[in-house]
Design a protein around this motif. Structure first.
Motif, short mmCIF file in Angstrom:
data_model
loop_
_atom_site.label_atom_id
_atom_site.label_comp_id
_atom_site.label_asym_id
_atom_site.label_seq_id
_atom_site.Cartn_x
_atom_site.Cartn_y
_atom_site.Cartn_z
N GLU A 1 0.84 -1.21 0.00
CA GLU A 1 0.00 0.00 0.00
C GLU A 1 0.87 1.26 0.00
O GLU A 1 0.48 2.29 -0.52
N ASN A 2 2.07 1.15 0.56
CA ASN A 2 2.99 2.29 0.58
C ASN A 2 4.04 2.23 -0.54
O ASN A 2 5.04 2.92 -0.48
N ASN B 1 0.81 -0.02 -4.60
CA ASN B 1 -0.12 1.05 -4.96
C ASN B 1 0.60 2.02 -5.91
O ASN B 1 1.63 2.58 -5.55
N PRO B 2 0.07 2.19 -7.14
CA PRO B 2 0.79 3.03 -8.10
C PRO B 2 1.01 4.47 -7.64
O PRO B 2 2.02 5.08 -7.94
N ARG B 3 0.06 5.03 -6.89
CA ARG B 3 0.23 6.40 -6.40
C ARG B 3 1.36 6.49 -5.38
O ARG B 3 2.07 7.49 -5.31
N ALA B 4 1.51 5.43 -4.59
CA ALA B 4 2.56 5.42 -3.58
C ALA B 4 3.93 5.28 -4.23
O ALA B 4 4.92 5.80 -3.73
N GLU C 1 4.96 6.66 -6.85
CA GLU C 1 5.39 8.00 -7.26
C GLU C 1 6.11 8.74 -6.14
O GLU C 1 6.86 9.67 -6.39
N LYS C 2 5.84 8.34 -4.92
CA LYS C 2 6.45 9.05 -3.80
C LYS C 2 7.78 8.44 -3.37
O LYS C 2 8.45 8.98 -2.49
N ALA D 1 13.36 8.23 -6.90
CA ALA D 1 13.32 7.87 -8.32
C ALA D 1 14.03 6.55 -8.61
O ALA D 1 13.56 5.75 -9.43
N CYS D 2 15.14 6.29 -7.91
CA CYS D 2 15.91 5.09 -8.20
C CYS D 2 15.16 3.83 -7.79
O CYS D 2 15.42 2.74 -8.30
N GLN E 1 11.78 3.56 -7.99
CA GLN E 1 10.51 3.45 -8.68
C GLN E 1 10.45 2.34 -9.72
O GLN E 1 9.48 1.57 -9.75
N PRO E 2 11.47 2.21 -10.61
CA PRO E 2 11.39 1.14 -11.62
C PRO E 2 11.25 -0.23 -10.99
O PRO E 2 10.41 -1.04 -11.40
N GLU F 1 9.94 -3.54 -12.98
CA GLU F 1 10.82 -3.49 -14.14
C GLU F 1 12.23 -3.74 -13.65
O GLU F 1 12.73 -3.05 -12.77
N ARG G 1 12.98 14.59 -7.87
CA ARG G 1 13.22 13.18 -8.17
C ARG G 1 12.23 12.59 -9.18
O ARG G 1 12.11 11.38 -9.29
N VAL H 1 11.04 11.36 -12.70
CA VAL H 1 11.79 10.91 -13.87
C VAL H 1 11.54 11.86 -15.03
O VAL H 1 10.48 12.46 -15.14
N PHE I 1 14.00 5.99 -18.55
CA PHE I 1 15.03 4.98 -18.84
C PHE I 1 15.83 5.27 -20.08
O PHE I 1 15.30 5.82 -21.04
N ARG J 1 -6.92 10.04 -11.02
CA ARG J 1 -6.09 9.86 -12.19
C ARG J 1 -6.92 9.16 -13.25
O ARG J 1 -7.32 8.02 -13.06
N LEU K 1 -4.09 7.23 0.47
CA LEU K 1 -3.05 7.26 -0.55
C LEU K 1 -3.60 6.80 -1.90
O LEU K 1 -4.31 5.84 -1.97
#
Lengths: 122, 741
Positions: free
Chosen positions: A87-88, A98-101, A103-104, A107-108, A110-111, A116, B36, B38, B60, B259, B741
């Motif tokens: 959820e986080n 959770n896709p919204r989480a 984003e928070k 950046a490193c 996130q993939p 991925e 941060r 992308v 990427f 969204r 969230l």
């Protein structure tokens, strides 16, 4: 004076008894975090576990990409904890984040959280 | 056992390398160093070759290593070009630093600090973060600056509850209030405008001192305040905030973000405030301490982030507000009655803005900003009636391009049309003659600007800008030169400087509306000329890294503002009159400020600041201190949170120095004494919600008799506009905040 000592002894006994009881009822689970990328994710994991009901303590295992959680049996389950992590934004073996989480997250991270692979090698 | 590792401060790290298992190949992600996020469409190219690649929607890239060329150029419009030297197969997490914040949003989410001063920005900028706002009751923007020494907030009068800010010792009208870099509160919206911005809608406030760059027009003389509202693409799905204080004022904020797909998102934000009770604790003069206030505020926004870097942000905001004050027994139906004094006001405001940006090629981008606002206000102060209407249309088109050597050129055109209609029926006492002021004007302001940013590595950048505008109302051609520089001397020591000219059309009635709450007659030489001023300043900031990623920051700055032409508001020739006339003589402000921020241990932060205001103006040939401006101010903010922020404690102490009072009919003459103002809050966070409780004005120091001549409000003896101390006593509040969230 005597009374105080007795009360002290009783309370110590009570407290330690409580601790025993706690140990009796706790379970330990190692939750795999396949999306673990770097220590940038630690804060999210710790902040999630800190607010989870029934979680007693935890140890992060960055090399193994997992977290070992000690929790009170009956108050929560390993699956519930996994769910809370997802959820986080933390990807676990059985739950999608959770896709919204995501984003928070840093950046490193996130993939990897999105599932991925290939960009976060440790 | 708890296992905790300190999280590396990623913000200041330009590049870090990670080992890889893929041979002969370089891959990785590119993101914004500040927030941060992308970045898509970033060009990566081996220097001296034509081979390269572009990042995809997830930031990427991967490309084959080059045997001869090891320098990889990383370029993106609006960002500083970076070069990475690669001698082995690696996986990279690259961070680019934004060059300008005009087309870019300043995101402060995720940074667990209440406020910080930016090291990388061209102008001296203080950022108040979501974290900082959470530690204050922040019902609205007027209450969001309690922890900032740069911005002072004061009451205009004792009946309307209107609050006004001061920057660099001058009223807020000389600074520019932006919403996500689009001018937001100006003109007639200024007097009550701080109340139109709900604190819970904001995710951050950036306060920049000194004249702004030429991109946003010829105003912004003393600085800019840029508000960032929540973004629907990133914000939480649902947020709810409930607030209640000991004066039975209730507030509700709700935010919904949805969204629609991966590119498009929408947000609906609501705010309502409702007062049920008037109190008369201060002065026991039969007048309500604070007017009854009812507000409804709604905002809908749409954000689109498309392929190829196109992005679009649009929002529409409607605000409706009603206020009722004056004597305790006054009701709306008694308006116009000369035996009971009342204040009432109704405001309607509609604001629309759309911002669109698209990269033209790898080194340049185009942006447009369009905003339209309509404002209408009806108010009465006793027997005086005021109505003001304003329409404002603004279009700004900008191009940002990187030229050879990493230097940047910005240019663009703008057009502003503004129509103002003020009607004042002034009857300060029941025996005076009715005076009618009808101040109408239309302004058409076409303009063009160009700006060149010279860069020398990462350590020096200077921006020289010039804009030309024509103002149809004043029939004047206006040239606005502005210069900024930032020099990183070394070792986290930064020197900044700024100088420039600015102009502004005064709206003397709306800007001094608080004076209607007095028996003063208005005398104006109209039409009043365009105001013109020069501003210059310098700032030195030094940051030290302490153990455990903690920091110590020390900043000192000095700014000078000098008016060439100004509308002088003269309260000193007579206690029964206010005179408005053009400046004849000197008018200037000197402000010296020092700030220290330190985290003595993990979770505890202290910031202390001191400021000296030296503001003077010639009133009828005599140079006097500007009234209602503190000679000095001292501020201390303590903030502590336990591990994982389960508990949070905030305490702010302000010491406001003495201020000169204008000639008045009350007992307090000359300089008003210094006073102490404290506020504190405790926040407890749970898994899905948090509870907070706090106290405003802990010491309970208030102005003893804020209304002069309260027993005869329709006589010349009456004056509710002499305000030099808080008007609210000790106030307790509790609140609840939850988010999904």
């Amino acid at each position: 004076m005597k009374k105080t000592v007795i009360i002290l002894i009783i309370s110590i006994a009570f407290l330690s008894g409580n601790a025993f009881a706690q140990k009796k009822n706790t379970k330990t689970a190692e939750i795999a975090i396949p999306g673990y990328c770097c220590k940038g994710l630690n804060k999210t994991i710790e902040n999630t576990l800190a607010y989870e009901r029934g979680v007693v303590e935890w140890t992060l295992n960055p090399e193994k990409k997992s977290v070992t959680v000690v929790f009170r049996d009956g108050k929560t389950t390993a699956d519930k904890i996994e769910k809370a992590l997802a959820e986080n934004g933390v990807r676990t073996a059985n739950h999608k984040p959770n896709p919204r989480a995501i984003e928070k997250l840093p950046a490193c991270c996130q993939p990897a959280a999105k599932g991925e692979s290939g960009n976060c090698k440790h | 056992m708890y296992y905790s590792q300190c999280i590396r401060k990623l913000f200041l790290v330009g590049v870090f390398l990670l080992p890889s298992f893929v041979w002969g190949q370089v891959s990785g992600t590119v993101s914004d160093a500040a927030d941060r996020q992308v970045l898509q469409g970033v060009t990566l190219q081996w220097e001296g070759t034509t081979s390269g690649t572009v990042t995809d929607g997830k930031g990427f890239f991967s490309l084959v290593r080059n045997a001869k060329h090891h320098r990889l150029l990383v370029r993106y419009a609006g960002y500083r070009t970076d070069t990475v030297i690669i001698h082995s197969d690696t996986s990279l997490a690259l961070r680019l630093h934004a060059l300008s914040t005009n087309l870019k949003k300043v995101s402060v989410r995720g940074r667990r600090k209440a406020s910080f001063s930016k090291m990388s920005s061209l102008q001296q900028t203080e950022v108040i973060t979501t974290e900082g706002l959470r530690g204050l009751a922040c019902c609205n923007l007027g209450e969001s600056f309690e922890n900032s020494a740069t911005v002072d907030v004061g009451y205009a009068d004792a009946v309307s509850g209107s609050r006004q800010i001061q920057m660099l010792g001058l009223t807020g009208v000389y600074s520019l209030m932006l919403l996500e870099n689009v001018p937001f509160l100006r003109g007639l919206s200024t007097p009550f405008g701080l109340g139109y911005v709900p604190g819970q809608w904001m995710e951050g406030i950036s306060v920049s001192k000194g004249v702004a760059t030429v991109k946003n027009g010829y105003e912004a003389i003393t600085g800019t305040i840029n508000l960032e509202y929540e973004k629907p693409l990133k914000g939480d799905r649902f947020t709810l905030n409930l607030y209640e204080n000991s004066d039975l004022k209730s507030e509700l904020t709700a935010k919904l973000n949805h969204r629609i797909n991966e590119h498009l998102a929408t947000g609906l934000y609501l705010f309502g405030t409702y007062d049920t009770r008037r109190t008369d604790h201060i002065g026991h003069d039969g007048f309500a301490d604070y007017p009854l206030q009812r507000q409804f505020n709604i905002l809908n926004r749409w954000d689109y982030e498309g392929h190829g870097g196109f992005h679009s942000q649009s929002l529409v905001n409607y605000t409706h507000e009603k206020r009722l004050g004056g004597e305790m027994d006054f009701e709306e139906s008694m308006r116009g009655n000369d035996s009971i004094y009342g204040f009432g006001g109704t405001t309607n405001r509609l604001f629309f803005s759309t911002k669109n940006g698209i990269p033209l090629n790898s080194t340049s981008s185009f942006g447009s900003q369009v905003s339209a606002s309509w404002f209408r206000q009806e108010a009465y102060y006793g027997l005086s009636n005021y109505s003001g209407e304003e329409g404002d249309l603004y279009v700004n088109l900008l191009v940002n391009a990187e030229v050879s050597g990493g230097h940047i050129v910005d240019y663009g055109v703008s057009l502003r049309y503004r129509h103002v209609d003020n009607l004042l029926h002034l009857l300060p006492t029941d025996t005076s003659q009715l005076a009618i002021f009808n101040y109408k004007h239309k302004e058409m302001i076409p303009g063009a600007f160009g700006q060149y940013t010279f860069r020398y590595g990462d350590d020096f950048n200077a921006t020289a800008g010039l804009r030309y505008d024509y103002n149809s109302f004043h029939r004047r051609h206006l040239l606005t030169p502005r210069l900024h520089f930032r020099w990183h001397i070394g070792n986290q020591l930064v020197l900044r400087g700024v100088a420039g000219r600015g102009f502004r059309t005064p709206d003397y009635i709306a800007e001094n509306i608080g004076l209607l709450a007095s028996g003063r007659r208005f005398k104006a030489n109209s039409p009043l000329a365009l105001e013109e001023a020069w501003n210059a300043g310098a700032n030195l900031t030094k940051k030290w890294k302490l153990a455990d990623e903690r920091e110590l920051t020390v900043a000192i700055d000095y700014y000078h503002t000098r008016f060439v032409s100004q509308t002088v508001v003269d309260l000193d020739q007579s206690a029964y009159e206010v005179l408005f006339y053009g400046l004849d003589g000197k008018s200037y402000s000197n402000v010296l400020q020092a700030d220290i921020n330190i985290e003595p241990f993990d979770g505890f932060s202290v910031s202390a600041a001191g400021k000296v205001n030296d503001v003077w103006c010639a009133y009828n040939g005599t140079l006097m201190r500007k009234p209602y401006t503190s000679f000095w101010k001292a501020l201390m903010v303590l903030s502590y949170h336990t591990r994982f922020e389960k508990w949070r404690f905030d305490l702010t102490t302000q010491l406001n120095g003495p201020q000169r009072l204008p000639l008045n009919k009350g007992e307090m003459q000359g300089d008003a004494p210094a006073y102490l103002y404290m506020l504190g809050q405790v926040t407890r966070r749970f898994k899905h919600f948090e509870l907070y409780a706090g106290v405003e004005n802990i010491t309970g120091h208030v102005q003893q008799h804020p209304i002069i001549g309260a027993d005869a409000p329709f006589s010349q003896a009456f004056d509710a506009s002499v305000i030099y101390a808080p008007l609210m006593g000790r106030l307790f509040y509790i609140g609840f905040r939850m988010n999904v969230l």
